[in-house]
Motif scaffolding. Structure first.
Motif, mmCIF file in Angstrom:
data_model
loop_
_atom_site.group_PDB
_atom_site.id
_atom_site.type_symbol
_atom_site.label_atom_id
_atom_site.label_comp_id
_atom_site.label_asym_id
_atom_site.label_seq_id
_atom_site.Cartn_x
_atom_site.Cartn_y
_atom_site.Cartn_z
ATOM 1 N N ILE B 209 0.849 -1.192 0.000
ATOM 2 C CA ILE B 209 0.000 0.000 0.000
ATOM 3 C C ILE B 209 0.887 1.246 0.000
ATOM 4 O O ILE B 209 0.618 2.227 -0.694
ATOM 5 N N LYS B 210 1.978 1.166 0.755
ATOM 6 C CA LYS B 210 2.941 2.270 0.757
ATOM 7 C C LYS B 210 3.514 2.436 -0.657
ATOM 8 O O LYS B 210 3.643 3.552 -1.160
ATOM 9 N N THR B 211 3.835 1.312 -1.283
ATOM 10 C CA THR B 211 4.349 1.366 -2.659
ATOM 11 C C THR B 211 3.333 2.045 -3.573
ATOM 12 O O THR B 211 3.682 2.904 -4.377
ATOM 13 N N ALA B 212 2.076 1.649 -3.432
ATOM 14 C CA ALA B 212 1.031 2.217 -4.284
ATOM 15 C C ALA B 212 0.946 3.728 -4.082
ATOM 16 O O ALA B 212 0.782 4.482 -5.037
ATOM 17 N N ARG B 213 1.100 4.155 -2.832
ATOM 18 C CA ARG B 213 1.055 5.600 -2.577
ATOM 19 C C ARG B 213 2.291 6.278 -3.171
ATOM 20 O O ARG B 213 2.201 7.364 -3.738
ATOM 21 N N ALA B 214 3.439 5.609 -3.054
ATOM 22 C CA ALA B 214 4.669 6.177 -3.612
ATOM 23 C C ALA B 214 4.595 6.263 -5.134
ATOM 24 O O ALA B 214 5.302 7.037 -5.753
ATOM 25 N N LYS B 215 3.728 5.439 -5.731
ATOM 26 C CA LYS B 215 3.541 5.488 -7.175
ATOM 27 C C LYS B 215 2.676 6.668 -7.580
ATOM 28 O O LYS B 215 2.494 6.923 -8.763
ATOM 29 N N GLY B 216 2.098 7.330 -6.593
ATOM 30 C CA GLY B 216 1.264 8.489 -6.900
ATOM 31 C C GLY B 216 -0.143 8.138 -7.316
ATOM 32 O O GLY B 216 -0.776 8.857 -8.075
ATOM 33 N N LEU B 217 -0.652 6.996 -6.820
ATOM 34 C CA LEU B 217 -2.037 6.630 -7.134
ATOM 35 C C LEU B 217 -2.983 7.376 -6.202
ATOM 36 O O LEU B 217 -2.626 7.722 -5.086
ATOM 37 N N SER B 218 -4.201 7.602 -6.695
ATOM 38 C CA SER B 218 -5.179 8.294 -5.864
ATOM 39 C C SER B 218 -5.700 7.341 -4.795
ATOM 40 O O SER B 218 -5.698 6.133 -4.989
ATOM 41 N N PRO B 219 -6.139 7.893 -3.667
ATOM 42 C CA PRO B 219 -6.655 7.037 -2.586
ATOM 43 C C PRO B 219 -7.783 6.121 -3.040
ATOM 44 O O PRO B 219 -7.863 4.974 -2.618
ATOM 45 N N THR B 220 -8.637 6.621 -3.922
ATOM 46 C CA THR B 220 -9.753 5.798 -4.410
ATOM 47 C C THR B 220 -9.218 4.577 -5.161
ATOM 48 O O THR B 220 -9.687 3.466 -4.978
ATOM 49 N N ARG B 221 -8.236 4.809 -6.022
ATOM 50 C CA ARG B 221 -7.677 3.728 -6.796
ATOM 51 C C ARG B 221 -6.970 2.720 -5.888
ATOM 52 O O ARG B 221 -7.117 1.512 -6.058
ATOM 53 N N ILE B 222 -6.228 3.230 -4.937
ATOM 54 C CA ILE B 222 -5.545 2.342 -3.992
ATOM 55 C C ILE B 222 -6.578 1.493 -3.266
ATOM 56 O O ILE B 222 -6.423 0.284 -3.128
ATOM 57 N N PHE B 223 -7.665 2.145 -2.854
ATOM 58 C CA PHE B 223 -8.710 1.434 -2.116
ATOM 59 C C PHE B 223 -9.300 0.294 -2.942
ATOM 60 O O PHE B 223 -9.355 -0.842 -2.494
ATOM 61 N N PHE B 224 -9.700 0.596 -4.167
ATOM 62 C CA PHE B 224 -10.381 -0.426 -4.961
ATOM 63 C C PHE B 224 -9.425 -1.457 -5.558
ATOM 64 O O PHE B 224 -9.730 -2.633 -5.604
ATOM 65 N N ARG B 225 -8.274 -0.998 -6.050
ATOM 66 C CA ARG B 225 -7.401 -1.911 -6.765
ATOM 67 C C ARG B 225 -6.447 -2.681 -5.857
ATOM 68 O O ARG B 225 -6.039 -3.778 -6.186
ATOM 69 N N HIS B 226 -6.060 -2.077 -4.752
ATOM 70 C CA HIS B 226 -5.032 -2.724 -3.940
ATOM 71 C C HIS B 226 -5.533 -3.221 -2.589
ATOM 72 O O HIS B 226 -5.180 -4.299 -2.151
ATOM 73 N N GLN B 227 -6.371 -2.401 -1.929
ATOM 74 C CA GLN B 227 -6.787 -2.777 -0.584
ATOM 75 C C GLN B 227 -7.879 -3.830 -0.586
ATOM 76 O O GLN B 227 -7.753 -4.868 0.029
ATOM 77 N N LEU B 228 -8.958 -3.522 -1.330
ATOM 78 C CA LEU B 228 -10.180 -4.309 -1.238
ATOM 79 C C LEU B 228 -9.934 -5.784 -1.547
ATOM 80 O O LEU B 228 -10.290 -6.663 -0.766
ATOM 81 N N ARG B 229 -9.293 -6.045 -2.664
ATOM 82 C CA ARG B 229 -9.127 -7.428 -3.095
ATOM 83 C C ARG B 229 -8.323 -8.246 -2.095
ATOM 84 O O ARG B 229 -8.653 -9.384 -1.794
ATOM 85 N N ASN B 230 -7.282 -7.630 -1.560
ATOM 86 C CA ASN B 230 -6.473 -8.346 -0.582
ATOM 87 C C ASN B 230 -7.201 -8.514 0.741
ATOM 88 O O ASN B 230 -7.013 -9.497 1.439
ATOM 89 N N ALA B 231 -8.026 -7.522 1.077
ATOM 90 C CA ALA B 231 -8.733 -7.589 2.353
ATOM 91 C C ALA B 231 -9.869 -8.608 2.308
ATOM 92 O O ALA B 231 -10.243 -9.173 3.318
ATOM 93 N N ILE B 232 -10.414 -8.857 1.112
ATOM 94 C CA ILE B 232 -11.552 -9.763 0.986
ATOM 95 C C ILE B 232 -11.142 -11.226 1.213
ATOM 96 O O ILE B 232 -11.942 -12.038 1.670
ATOM 97 N N LEU B 233 -9.872 -11.541 0.951
ATOM 98 C CA LEU B 233 -9.425 -12.937 1.032
ATOM 99 C C LEU B 233 -9.847 -13.674 2.303
ATOM 100 O O LEU B 233 -10.472 -14.728 2.223
ATOM 101 N N PRO B 234 -9.532 -13.140 3.500
ATOM 102 C CA PRO B 234 -9.949 -13.862 4.705
ATOM 103 C C PRO B 234 -11.467 -13.979 4.816
ATOM 104 O O PRO B 234 -11.978 -14.942 5.385
ATOM 105 N N VAL B 235 -12.179 -12.997 4.274
ATOM 106 C CA VAL B 235 -13.642 -13.031 4.332
ATOM 107 C C VAL B 235 -14.173 -14.192 3.486
ATOM 108 O O VAL B 235 -15.072 -14.919 3.905
#
Lengths: 338, 310
Positions: B209-235
């Motif tokens: 997630i830090k990498t994604a921010r360092a890439k200059g992605l918007s918070p929305t994009r980070i949320f949908f593309r990077h956070q959500l999918r990884n967070a859903i796994l345990p669910v």
């Protein structure tokens, strides 16, 4: 107007914690010129990473807070930018790679997609264009079979290959500066050498500057043009790599050097650790941060923060009272004598 | 991936066989038999009935007879409901239960992911505190209480608008399905919300997630593309067992809302020791659950490449 590519002045960063305010960075000045490598060295917890992360806007705020200072890139301020503008230089003008490549890439996206993403967002490439360009970037970082590798996921890469992919990703938009935060710490020694070689090579071909964060002096000697030694949130000595190594003017720099293992077998020169640990940055000492561990500590050091003394006519400076004209002269500063 | 699916299916068949055998043994070790409820049966009639239904044969013979018929897809005829085939009971009532269950799972999983993500974004602020309070409620209050409260709510709504806007009980239209599936999914939704919240908070601190921010992605994009999918796994991992929980929970909800699902027959059959219906419904339910768990696992493979490719 500054003529430097990146100029940081009087940077201060604090973190609010339950125990109080941690003053992680306390007035840091440095600059980076085009095409050069600046190494920031110091032991763990001295503020190296926080310094560069605050430049990139990666400090979580709150609890973090930039209390003072400015940083200009090509004359433009980059601290405290509104998020949208900050995203326009992050990853575009400054690329960054991190310590552990194994955890620094998204495990559920292919390597190619992750590199493409940067290009699509910042350069407006179509997915296909971006992916083709990603493969080129992977080739440039010497990843064999790049077109096949681009379709793979991080777990299918080795650590060294991942760091190459990270470098490829950070180079996507041809940044002027690459910040490498301990890029080789998590890799084994032979891979380390390869990665450093790659970085040096890319620096030449891309004409980019590198800010290298490390605590490994061997890496510094190999890569750096100039060095800034950090201790307790301040830069205590800065100069060219030769000046830092051969004309060390701060006892901490000397201590770091003597704590560096060498492969020369000599019985009389044992590895000398720096005793003690860095000061508590909840309430940093009023005087010199190194006072408690310094073998040369004087009365003046305890309560008075040493200013930066020029060591030579070049830009070699050290924050140490020993460099004051009234200080007792000794031939050279050593760590021994305790 | 194909090998993986085939392996899971083979394991599934063994599981179903195990369920069938265990149920068979359990059922036959309960004292009494299906004919016990018929009053005024003389010894002779009873003997004839036993012969007719094959109950006079040794248990192991009955077992193999049952297995053989099951493989042919025939669960036999109910002991207590005249001339009703178990297959017919399942065909008539299972779709109702399945619709209810699938709706509940859909509501629970989308709701859980949504609320969980929301609480993580608003961590320790008012929306988070409110939702987390409701979550505790959702986990600790049993579904029949929610069922009754839900009905009460519908009654009041209908009274307010003056006509029957949303039916309070029964089955048929999409309006009938609304409240029962919500009630049924509530507990699971609460559980998934908690899981999603902690998973999101864990992912936020990941290096990528830090990498994604360092890439200059918007918070929305980070949320949908990077956070959500990884967070859903345990669910997704707990979704399999949760489907089982929802299906069994469905019996109660079906009862309260007067829904003609399989649950009623299931419970009735156990009370009356209706051998064929017990075996039929249990094995069928078991097979359905096993199948759903496999579906979830395959779904997991699509979200997490590490599972798919290894």
């Amino acid at each position: 107007m500054s003529e430097h590519l990146l100029e940081v002045t009087n940077l201060g960063v604090q973190f609010a914690t339950y125990g109080g305010e941690v003053k992680a960075v306390r007035g840091v000045d440095f600059y980076v010129d085009k095409g050069e490598t600046l190494a920031i060295v110091g032991e763990s917890g001295c503020g190296k990473s926080v310094t560069v992360q605050s430049l990139m806007g990666l400090i979580p705020m709150p609890p973090g807070k930039i209390t003072s200072g400015s940083a200009t890139l090509n004359g433009k301020e980059i601290l405290g930018l509104p998020p949208k503008q900050a995203n326009r230089f992050r990853g575009v003008e400054i690329g960054m790679i991190f310590q552990d490549p194994m955890t620094s890439l998204n495990p559920t996206m292919t390597i190619g997609d992750q590199i493409s993403e940067t290009l699509m967002v910042h350069r407006g490439f179509s997915y296909r264009e971006a992916f083709t360009r990603s493969i080129e970037l992977l080739e440039r970082t010497r990843i064999p079979e790049a077109s096949r590798r681009a379709k793979q996921y991080p777990f299918e890469f080795s650590g060294g290959m991942l760091q190459r992919a990270m470098i490829a990703q950070s180079l996507a938009c041809n940044p002027a500066i690459l910040i490498a935060d301990e890029p080789t710490t998590a890799l084994d020694v032979t891979i380390q050498a390869q990665i450093l070689e790659l970085m040096a090579e890319l620096q030449r071909t891309e004409e980019m500057s590198i800010i290298l964060i490390t605590h490994d002096l061997a890496v510094v000697a190999r890569m750096a043009d100039r060095v800034a030694v950090m201790y307790a949130g301040q830069i205590v000595e800065t100069g060219t790599v030769d000046e830092i190594f051969y004309e060390s003017a701060h006892p901490y720099t000397v201590g770091l050097k003597e704590a560096m293992p060498s492969n020369r077998v000599s019985r009389d020169k044992a590895l000398m650790p720096i005793l003690g640990s860095p000061p508590d940055l909840f309430s940093p000492p009023k005087g010199c941060g190194y006072y408690a561990r310094c073998p040369h500590a004087m009365k003046v050091c305890k309560h008075n923060l040493p200013p930066s003394f020029p060591i030579s006519d070049t830009e070699h400076v050290a924050r140490c009272w020993l460099q004051h004209e009234d200080a007792p002269k000794s031939d050279h500063i050593t760590q021994a004598g305790r | 991936m194909l090998y993986y699916i085939l392996k899971r299916l083979a394991a599934g068949v063994i599981t179903v066989w195990f369920i069938a055998t265990a149920t068979f043994i359990a059922m036959h070790s309960v004292p009494g038999d299906p004919l016990m409820n018929d009053k005024a049966v003389s010894a002779e009639i009873r003997k004839n009935l036993e012969r007719k239904y094959g109950l006079d044969r040794p248990v192991h013979e009955q077992y193999f007879l049952f297995l053989g018929n099951m493989l042919k897809g025939d669960f036999g005829i109910s002991f207590t409901q005249q001339n009703r085939k178990v297959n017919d009971i399942i065909r008539d009532h299972f779709p109702v239960s399945a619709t209810l269950g699938v709706l509940a799972i859909l509501i629970a999983s989308t709701g859980g992911v949504l609320w969980g993500a929301l609480t993580a974004i608003y961590r320790n602020r008012l929306p988070d505190i409110i939702i987390m309070f409701l979550v505790i409620l959702g986990i600790s209050v049993p579904s029949f209480v929610f069922a009754a409260l839900g009905q009460l709510l519908l009654v009041n709504i209908n009274k307010l608008v003056g006509y029957s806007l949303i039916p309070v009980a029964g089955w048929g239209t999409i309006w009938h399905m609304l409240m029962p599936s919500l009630v049924l999914g509530l507990g699971t939704m609460a559980l998934l919300t908690r899981l999603m919240r902690s998973s999101m908070l864990e992912v936020v601190n990941e290096d990528y997630i830090k990498t994604a921010r360092a890439k200059g992605l918007s918070p929305t994009r980070i949320f949908f593309r990077h956070q959500l999918r990884n967070a859903i796994l345990p669910v997704v991992t707990v979704l399999g067992p949760q489907i089982a929980a929802i299906t069994t929970g469905g019996f109660v909800v079906e009862l309260v809302f007067a829904i003609p699902g399989l649950g009623r027959y299931f419970v009735q059959a156990v009370q009356q020791l209706d051998y064929t219906v017990i075996m039929g419904t249990t094995v069928f339910y078991g097979a359905f659950l096993v199948f759903m768990v496999i579906v979830v696992d395959i779904l997991y493979g699509f979200i997490d490449p590490r599972v798919r490719l290894q």
